[in-house]
Write a protein that holds these residues in place. Sequence first.
Motif, PDB file in Angstrom:
ATOM      1  N   ALA A 190      41.967  35.455  31.360  1.00  0.00           N
ATOM      2  CA  ALA A 190      40.564  35.614  31.754  1.00  0.00           C
ATOM      3  C   ALA A 190      40.443  35.810  33.260  1.00  0.00           C
ATOM      4  O   ALA A 190      39.643  36.632  33.733  1.00  0.00           O
ATOM      5  CB  ALA A 190      39.750  34.411  31.305  1.00  0.00           C
ATOM      6  N   ASN A 191      41.250  35.078  34.018  1.00  0.00           N
ATOM      7  CA  ASN A 191      41.223  35.216  35.476  1.00  0.00           C
ATOM      8  C   ASN A 191      41.699  36.600  35.914  1.00  0.00           C
ATOM      9  O   ASN A 191      41.120  37.216  36.822  1.00  0.00           O
ATOM     10  CB  ASN A 191      42.087  34.128  36.109  1.00  0.00           C
ATOM     11  CG  ASN A 191      42.067  34.177  37.631  1.00  0.00           C
ATOM     12  OD1 ASN A 191      42.953  34.735  38.256  1.00  0.00           O
ATOM     13  ND2 ASN A 191      41.026  33.590  38.216  1.00  0.00           N
ATOM     14  N   LYS A 192      42.758  37.093  35.271  1.00  0.00           N
ATOM     15  CA  LYS A 192      43.274  38.419  35.609  1.00  0.00           C
ATOM     16  C   LYS A 192      42.250  39.500  35.297  1.00  0.00           C
ATOM     17  O   LYS A 192      42.039  40.429  36.087  1.00  0.00           O
ATOM     18  CB  LYS A 192      44.576  38.692  34.839  1.00  0.00           C
ATOM     19  CG  LYS A 192      45.791  37.993  35.403  1.00  0.00           C
ATOM     20  CD  LYS A 192      47.057  38.524  34.767  1.00  0.00           C
ATOM     21  CE  LYS A 192      48.292  37.976  35.481  1.00  0.00           C
ATOM     22  NZ  LYS A 192      49.531  38.577  34.979  1.00  0.00           N
ATOM     23  N   VAL A 193      41.624  39.389  34.130  1.00  0.00           N
ATOM     24  CA  VAL A 193      40.626  40.379  33.745  1.00  0.00           C
ATOM     25  C   VAL A 193      39.472  40.375  34.732  1.00  0.00           C
ATOM     26  O   VAL A 193      38.977  41.434  35.146  1.00  0.00           O
ATOM     27  CB  VAL A 193      40.126  40.112  32.307  1.00  0.00           C
ATOM     28  CG1 VAL A 193      38.934  41.005  31.976  1.00  0.00           C
ATOM     29  CG2 VAL A 193      41.249  40.334  31.300  1.00  0.00           C
ATOM     30  N   GLN A 194      39.050  39.204  35.141  1.00  0.00           N
ATOM     31  CA  GLN A 194      37.932  39.088  36.077  1.00  0.00           C
ATOM     32  C   GLN A 194      38.265  39.752  37.419  1.00  0.00           C
ATOM     33  O   GLN A 194      37.407  40.391  38.042  1.00  0.00           O
ATOM     34  CB  GLN A 194      37.579  37.614  36.293  1.00  0.00           C
ATOM     35  CG  GLN A 194      36.348  37.394  37.156  1.00  0.00           C
ATOM     36  CD  GLN A 194      36.004  35.919  37.297  1.00  0.00           C
ATOM     37  OE1 GLN A 194      36.777  35.042  36.909  1.00  0.00           O
ATOM     38  NE2 GLN A 194      34.835  35.631  37.849  1.00  0.00           N
ATOM     39  N   ARG A 195      39.509  39.605  37.863  1.00  0.00           N
ATOM     40  CA  ARG A 195      39.902  40.160  39.161  1.00  0.00           C
ATOM     41  C   ARG A 195      40.184  41.666  39.098  1.00  0.00           C
ATOM     42  O   ARG A 195      39.930  42.388  40.065  1.00  0.00           O
ATOM     43  CB  ARG A 195      41.157  39.446  39.694  1.00  0.00           C
ATOM     44  CG  ARG A 195      40.913  38.028  40.190  1.00  0.00           C
ATOM     45  CD  ARG A 195      42.152  37.449  40.820  1.00  0.00           C
ATOM     46  NE  ARG A 195      43.211  37.167  39.852  1.00  0.00           N
ATOM     47  CZ  ARG A 195      44.314  37.884  39.703  1.00  0.00           C
ATOM     48  NH1 ARG A 195      44.533  38.956  40.463  1.00  0.00           N
ATOM     49  NH2 ARG A 195      45.224  37.570  38.800  1.00  0.00           N
ATOM     50  N   GLN A 196      40.703  42.138  37.972  1.00  0.00           N
ATOM     51  CA  GLN A 196      41.251  43.487  37.936  1.00  0.00           C
ATOM     52  C   GLN A 196      40.378  44.503  37.196  1.00  0.00           C
ATOM     53  O   GLN A 196      40.579  45.719  37.354  1.00  0.00           O
ATOM     54  CB  GLN A 196      42.637  43.451  37.271  1.00  0.00           C
ATOM     55  CG  GLN A 196      43.638  42.611  38.031  1.00  0.00           C
ATOM     56  CD  GLN A 196      44.943  42.423  37.276  1.00  0.00           C
ATOM     57  OE1 GLN A 196      45.170  43.030  36.228  1.00  0.00           O
ATOM     58  NE2 GLN A 196      45.804  41.565  37.799  1.00  0.00           N
ATOM     59  N   LEU A 197      39.422  44.040  36.419  1.00  0.00           N
ATOM     60  CA  LEU A 197      38.664  44.965  35.563  1.00  0.00           C
ATOM     61  C   LEU A 197      37.874  45.988  36.371  1.00  0.00           C
ATOM     62  O   LEU A 197      37.967  47.199  36.105  1.00  0.00           O
ATOM     63  CB  LEU A 197      37.725  44.182  34.638  1.00  0.00           C
ATOM     64  CG  LEU A 197      36.855  45.045  33.702  1.00  0.00           C
ATOM     65  CD1 LEU A 197      37.725  45.924  32.816  1.00  0.00           C
ATOM     66  CD2 LEU A 197      35.948  44.159  32.853  1.00  0.00           C
TER      67      LEU A 197
END
Length: 210
Positions: free
Chosen positions: A150-157
């Motif tokens: 979830a953290n990666k998606v939030q940063r990279q989306l």
Amino acid sequence: MEEAKKIVNSPFRRWMLKMLMKYMMQLLNHPIRTKMISGGVIASLSDISAQLLIPRLVSAPRNNNNAPAPGSLQSYNPFRTLKFFVYAATLNLGVHFWYKFLDFLFRGRSGRFFTVLRVLVDQIAFAPIINWYFLTFMSIADGNSPDVTANKVQRQLVPQLFQHWKVWFPAQFINFSFVPPMLRPLFGSFVALFWNTYLSVRNNRRVSKS
């Protein structure tokens, strides 16, 4: 002139036309299966290119002296390719039904205005889902927890989505404007060959840094 005639009448050209006709027949008779398999194969080729060809072109440095040289067969990771195959195959299942929905939504509506509107609906409504699915799928496949994912998606989306639009806005305008509906998946797959190569390189750099 004679050389041109040889190319036109070459066995390779006849073989390519034969393969294209077989693909079209499979697309007509088994559309979902054909789109899933062809999407998975093309994504696999993209990842193989990202692993074996791109590092040679950019002269990527080694992470340490004992690691295999980037672009060598020893450095090839088949699990990465498998991830891309599964991702693209399952994504193409969703794309099939999304295109069906767009056909229904814009049935009987033609002209440049509705083409632009169709591209806008496609890219604003569906592109975020596609990129969210890519980031989520790859993170989970790499063994990350739901919180890390979830953290990666939030940063990279959002950054990835802007890169997506640079490629797919013009690509989909061409697709919806000039390509017959039956051939649109094939055109999209051609564009995806380069786009998925970019995603593979980009995603692997993030995994290496994390």
